[in-house]
Scaffold this motif. Sequence first.
Motif, short mmCIF file in Angstrom:
data_model
loop_
_atom_site.label_atom_id
_atom_site.label_comp_id
_atom_site.label_asym_id
_atom_site.label_seq_id
_atom_site.Cartn_x
_atom_site.Cartn_y
_atom_site.Cartn_z
N GLU A 6 12.25 -34.21 -42.52
CA GLU A 6 13.51 -33.75 -41.95
C GLU A 6 14.29 -32.92 -42.96
O GLU A 6 14.88 -31.90 -42.63
CB GLU A 6 14.39 -34.94 -41.51
CG GLU A 6 13.71 -35.91 -40.54
CD GLU A 6 12.94 -35.23 -39.41
OE1 GLU A 6 13.43 -34.19 -38.91
OE2 GLU A 6 11.85 -35.71 -39.05
N TYR A 7 14.27 -33.39 -44.19
CA TYR A 7 15.01 -32.69 -45.24
C TYR A 7 14.45 -31.28 -45.45
O TYR A 7 15.20 -30.31 -45.48
CB TYR A 7 14.96 -33.49 -46.55
CG TYR A 7 15.53 -32.73 -47.72
CD1 TYR A 7 16.91 -32.56 -47.85
CD2 TYR A 7 14.71 -32.17 -48.68
CE1 TYR A 7 17.45 -31.85 -48.91
CE2 TYR A 7 15.23 -31.45 -49.75
CZ TYR A 7 16.59 -31.30 -49.85
OH TYR A 7 17.11 -30.58 -50.90
N THR A 19 16.45 -27.90 -44.40
CA THR A 19 16.81 -26.99 -45.50
C THR A 19 16.34 -25.58 -45.18
O THR A 19 17.11 -24.61 -45.32
CB THR A 19 16.18 -27.47 -46.83
OG1 THR A 19 16.64 -28.78 -47.11
CG2 THR A 19 16.55 -26.54 -47.97
N ILE A 20 15.10 -25.45 -44.74
CA ILE A 20 14.56 -24.14 -44.39
C ILE A 20 15.39 -23.51 -43.27
O ILE A 20 15.80 -22.34 -43.35
CB ILE A 20 13.07 -24.25 -43.97
CG1 ILE A 20 12.21 -24.62 -45.18
CG2 ILE A 20 12.57 -22.95 -43.35
CD1 ILE A 20 10.75 -24.93 -44.85
N ASP A 21 15.66 -24.29 -42.24
CA ASP A 21 16.43 -23.77 -41.09
C ASP A 21 17.82 -23.31 -41.51
O ASP A 21 18.28 -22.24 -41.12
CB ASP A 21 16.55 -24.84 -40.00
CG ASP A 21 15.23 -25.08 -39.29
OD1 ASP A 21 14.33 -24.21 -39.38
OD2 ASP A 21 15.07 -26.13 -38.65
N GLU A 46 5.29 -27.43 -37.70
CA GLU A 46 6.69 -27.03 -37.43
C GLU A 46 7.02 -25.72 -38.14
O GLU A 46 7.73 -24.87 -37.61
CB GLU A 46 7.65 -28.12 -37.90
CG GLU A 46 7.60 -29.38 -37.06
CD GLU A 46 8.84 -29.54 -36.20
OE1 GLU A 46 9.62 -28.56 -36.09
OE2 GLU A 46 9.02 -30.65 -35.67
N ILE A 47 6.51 -25.59 -39.35
CA ILE A 47 6.77 -24.37 -40.12
C ILE A 47 6.13 -23.17 -39.42
O ILE A 47 6.74 -22.10 -39.30
CB ILE A 47 6.26 -24.56 -41.58
CG1 ILE A 47 7.25 -25.46 -42.34
CG2 ILE A 47 6.08 -23.22 -42.30
CD1 ILE A 47 6.83 -25.85 -43.72
N LYS A 48 4.91 -23.36 -38.91
CA LYS A 48 4.22 -22.29 -38.18
C LYS A 48 4.97 -21.91 -36.90
O LYS A 48 5.03 -20.75 -36.52
CB LYS A 48 2.80 -22.72 -37.82
CG LYS A 48 1.81 -22.67 -38.93
CD LYS A 48 1.78 -21.33 -39.64
CE LYS A 48 1.42 -20.18 -38.72
NZ LYS A 48 1.65 -18.88 -39.41
N GLN A 49 5.51 -22.91 -36.24
CA GLN A 49 6.27 -22.66 -35.00
C GLN A 49 7.45 -21.73 -35.26
O GLN A 49 7.88 -21.02 -34.37
CB GLN A 49 6.79 -23.97 -34.42
CG GLN A 49 5.86 -24.57 -33.38
CD GLN A 49 6.32 -25.95 -32.95
OE1 GLN A 49 7.52 -26.24 -32.99
NE2 GLN A 49 5.38 -26.78 -32.54
N ARG A 50 7.94 -21.78 -36.47
CA ARG A 50 9.08 -20.92 -36.81
C ARG A 50 8.62 -19.53 -37.22
O ARG A 50 9.43 -18.69 -37.58
CB ARG A 50 9.87 -21.55 -37.97
CG ARG A 50 10.66 -22.77 -37.56
CD ARG A 50 10.94 -23.64 -38.79
NE ARG A 50 11.90 -24.70 -38.50
CZ ARG A 50 11.61 -25.82 -37.84
NH1 ARG A 50 10.40 -26.03 -37.36
NH2 ARG A 50 12.54 -26.74 -37.65
#
Length: 282
Positions: free
Chosen positions: A128-129, A133-135, A169-173
């Motif tokens: 989550e962190y 943070t990325i978002d 999740e990172i790829k989805q972004r």
Amino acid sequence: QAKEHDDRQYVYYQEDMHKGFEEEYVLENYLRVAIENEELFLTYQPKQDLKTGKINGMEALIRWSHPKLGMISPFKFIPLAEKTGLIYQIGEWVLLEACKHNKRLQMQGFDPLIISVNISAKQFNNKEYLLSTIDRILEETQLDPQYLEIELTESVFQNPTVVKPILEEIKQRDIRVSIDDFGTGYSSLSYLKLFPIDVLKIDRAFIKDLLENEDDQKLTQSMIDIGHGLNLKVIAEGVETAEHIDVLKTMNCDEVQGYHLAKPLTADEFVDFLNNNKSRRV
Ligand code: C2E
Ligand code: MG
Ligand code: MG
Ligand code: MG
């Protein structure tokens, strides 16, 4: 006589231990205030596409200039930051600075580049962190996520059940994922099909003696072929000579990075580099 000798060795040994321990403790305390004191800064090392000759990306590399100790290598303080948990704060700062720098270049009218940021395995411990943070940083800097890449080493795959959903999740972004120091870790190749990966970054260890060492040539060619077989881009790091470039071109490598093109540059130097490169290409 013999006993005296032993005692003396023992004392030296203890002193060395003590010195190492104390040095680390001192360094940790310095590192705690390094961000506030503005002792940390980022450098950027360009990446070049071998087919077009264009600069298409850059890697953010952290630097620490301590007022008394001088420059301290990331090989020394990143492991310390990981051990003490300071890596979370430092990692956040690196990501923000790197995204800001990339957005600024785009605002100045340069062709969009991909910025890659090294993320240590420890930063994957808290899903989550990391994601929030990325978002938050992408939102704050308004950088389009397709221009962000994260570089991770194979060590993150030691924890597949935790890391896989994070990478998904990172790829989805639309953020790219690169495997740094490829070929030097101990993990199995099966992670290449289990995780969503975009780029293989061949470690400098294979490039260093590429011209004269046949084994390095065979291993490098194999890594390039594996990458292409899986539809990944392949980049070679530590490219120091024009001859390296020639060989890597014949091997069908996609991109290069290394001192031959440029050393890691400060933000201002990087702008100069882009300007000079533009006029050189015509
Ligand atoms: P890395 O990510 O594999 O970065 C490549 C290292 O090789 C960099 O060292 C770079 O300056 C150096 N290098 C680049 N081209 C050449 C070349 O042609 N020849 C030679 N001999 N060296 C070259 P640097 O900047 O000292 O960074 C060392 C390591 O520290 C990095 O290895 C990375 O693992 C870590 N690191 C650096 N910045 C960060 C950061 O912001 N966050 C994290 N977590 N780790 C970082
Ligand atoms: Mg890297
Ligand atoms: Mg590397
Ligand atoms: Mg490396």
